[in-house]
Design an enzyme around this catalytic site. Sequence first.
Site, short mmCIF file in Angstrom:
data_model
loop_
_atom_site.label_atom_id
_atom_site.label_comp_id
_atom_site.label_asym_id
_atom_site.label_seq_id
_atom_site.Cartn_x
_atom_site.Cartn_y
_atom_site.Cartn_z
N ALA A 169 37.91 34.56 33.38
CA ALA A 169 37.97 34.29 34.83
C ALA A 169 39.38 34.32 35.39
CB ALA A 169 37.33 32.93 35.12
N ASN A 170 40.39 34.44 34.56
CA ASN A 170 41.76 34.33 35.06
C ASN A 170 42.33 35.64 35.60
OD1 ASN A 170 41.81 34.66 31.95
ND2 ASN A 170 43.79 35.47 32.61
N GLY B 17 41.40 40.07 36.90
CA GLY B 17 40.50 41.20 37.07
C GLY B 17 39.15 40.85 37.67
N TYR C 217 34.85 50.84 21.20
CA TYR C 217 34.60 50.25 22.52
C TYR C 217 33.19 50.62 23.00
CZ TYR C 217 35.15 49.19 27.50
OH TYR C 217 34.98 48.69 28.77
#
Length: 324
Positions: free
Chosen positions: A26-27, A29, A184
């Site tokens: 949440a910090n 992007g 990925y």
Amino acid sequence: MSPNRGEWTTARMPEMDEQIVVVTGANSGLGYEATRAFARQGAHVVMACRSEERGETAKRQIRTEDAEGSARGSLEVAELDLADLDSVRSFADEFRAAHDELHVLCNNAGVMAIPRRETAEGFEMQFGVNHLGHFALTGHLLDALLDTPGQTRVVTQSSGVHERGDIDFRDLHHEESYDEWDAYAQSKLANVLFAYELQRRFDDADADAISAACHPGYAATNLQHRGPEMRDSTLRLWAMKAANAVLAQSAADGALPMLYAATAPEIEGGEYVGPGGLLNMRGAPEAQRSSEISYDRNRAERLWEVSEELTSVTYDLERPATAD
């Protein structure tokens, strides 16, 4: 897949007063922008961040940006390292001790196309963080979700790159050979397989819960910088920044599919949401079709079983009938 329901923006988000939302990563992007949007609708948002310091900085920044009071909700920062299953368990234990309910879980955090690294448990980092960490987190928080009155939701962030992915059960952690983009893609396909399988199990258990997958299209975030920075590749870093500046939509726009999947009343379980514009890279969110492999129930069930074995986290949900 449901039809396109027209243009959707955060202006159409419902009020979320007294609702509790967990957002991983949440910090910055997409997670940061989603946190702001949830708070503006009145939700209490638990900002699950690998670094509490960066989480607190982001919390202060949201309060500064929304100083006029548009963010009616409240923010809480909590440490969560998805690359360490002990941290995942500790986060869940602390959450359950502090909160009786959980209305929305956004499995958003991730790493992309990095040099091969391993988690605390020895998992390949991208598979370990993007899929296994969130699989464990959701399992630990399952009781909170199911015990909450009304419909609850789990939204798992994938990527359009999942379309090139498969699950290599023979070399799941890419120990024999490693390609950063293949790893990925595997992790992002795992996200979609997990989201769909979780919905099947919700359905079989008659749970009043929705599981959906989403992808942001091409959004400018720090996620793209991580791989080049870890390689100390200035050329790749500047090329990525240039591509972001020219081609990408904003992080706020990239967060729309996650917010739509998390709040729109018309969303159905087992949907895949992404931008509906050019090549599904930008534009208003809509329900879309994911890769053909992502609908393979046998793959999904096998991945679920392997994930339970690797994480030692089991879900108290009935197993759905195996597809023919």
